[in-house]
Design an enzyme around this catalytic site. Structure first.
Site, PDB file in Angstrom:
ATOM      1  N   GLU A  65       0.912  -1.180   0.138  1.00 23.89           N
ATOM      2  CA  GLU A  65       0.155   0.073  -0.096  1.00 23.89           C
ATOM      3  C   GLU A  65       0.866   1.027  -0.005  1.00 23.89           C
ATOM      4  O   GLU A  65       2.096   1.291   0.166  1.00 23.89           O
ATOM      5  CB  GLU A  65      -0.944   0.019   1.416  1.00 23.89           C
ATOM      6  CG  GLU A  65      -2.269  -1.100   1.003  1.00 23.89           C
ATOM      7  CD  GLU A  65      -2.948  -0.971   2.275  1.00 23.89           C
ATOM      8  OE1 GLU A  65      -4.141  -1.762   2.262  1.00 23.89           O
ATOM      9  OE2 GLU A  65      -2.874  -0.335   3.361  1.00 23.89           O
ATOM     10  N   GLU A 115      -1.033 -10.088  -6.292  1.00 21.79           N
ATOM     11  CA  GLU A 115      -1.015 -10.811  -7.553  1.00 21.79           C
ATOM     12  C   GLU A 115      -0.079 -10.156  -8.620  1.00 21.79           C
ATOM     13  O   GLU A 115       0.589 -10.864  -9.352  1.00 21.79           O
ATOM     14  CB  GLU A 115      -2.465 -10.958  -8.333  1.00 21.79           C
ATOM     15  CG  GLU A 115      -3.256 -11.684  -7.199  1.00 21.79           C
ATOM     16  CD  GLU A 115      -4.198 -10.777  -6.142  1.00 21.79           C
ATOM     17  OE1 GLU A 115      -3.630  -9.745  -5.631  1.00 21.79           O
ATOM     18  OE2 GLU A 115      -5.580 -10.995  -6.206  1.00 21.79           O
TER      19      GLU A 115
HETATM   20 ZN    ZN Z   1      -5.745  -6.809  -7.689  1.00 23.66          ZN
END
Ligand code: ZN
Length: 135
Positions: free
Chosen positions: A44, A55
């Site tokens: 983040e 991912e």
């Molecule tokens: Zn995603």
């Protein structure tokens, strides 16, 4: 490679998640056709749009290493210490999978320490935008 092994690698990768804002920590483990595993975690940012999903972090590591052919990805995520039963990929991550993976055979493995569920990319992302649209 068993689904359970790949999911365990995703759960382990989740330990490195950087999620100080949402506390929703995700790990991913991407399996190549050659049998190699690349992992990723969410990262983040205070400028929220700079956030990267687990991912896509795994795909970035794999593609950066020259990999182009993939058979499966396992994803484990959740807010607490333990992963949720299901932490499905977001739409952007589905789009990245569609760039590199066969929608009929690429498997998306979701689960936690005890449960494992497998879907094809086509099941979770049936109508993707792809290179065909640009011809
Ligand atoms: Zn995603």
């Amino acid at each position: 490679m068993m689904m359970r092994q790949l999911l365990d690698a995703a759960i382990a990768a989740r330990e490195n998640a950087y999620a100080p804002y949402s506390a929703y920590r995700v790990g991913a483990a991407l399996l190549t056709e050659k049998g190699k595993i690349y992992t990723g975690c969410n990262m983040e940012n205070a400028s929220y749009s700079a956030t990267l999903c687990a991912e896509r972090s795994a795909f970035s590591a794999a593609v950066s290493a020259g990999e182009r052919r993939f058979v499966a990805i396992a994803v484990a995520g959740g807010k607490g210490e333990a992963a949720d039963e299901m932490a499905p990929p977001c739409g952007v991550c589905h789009q990245v999978m569609a760039e590199f993976c066969d929608p009929d055979t690429f498997e998306i493995i979701l689960g936690d320490e005890t449960k494992v569920k497998t879907f094809t990319l086509k099941e979770l992302f049936p109508l993707s935008f792809g290179a065909e649209e640009l011809k």
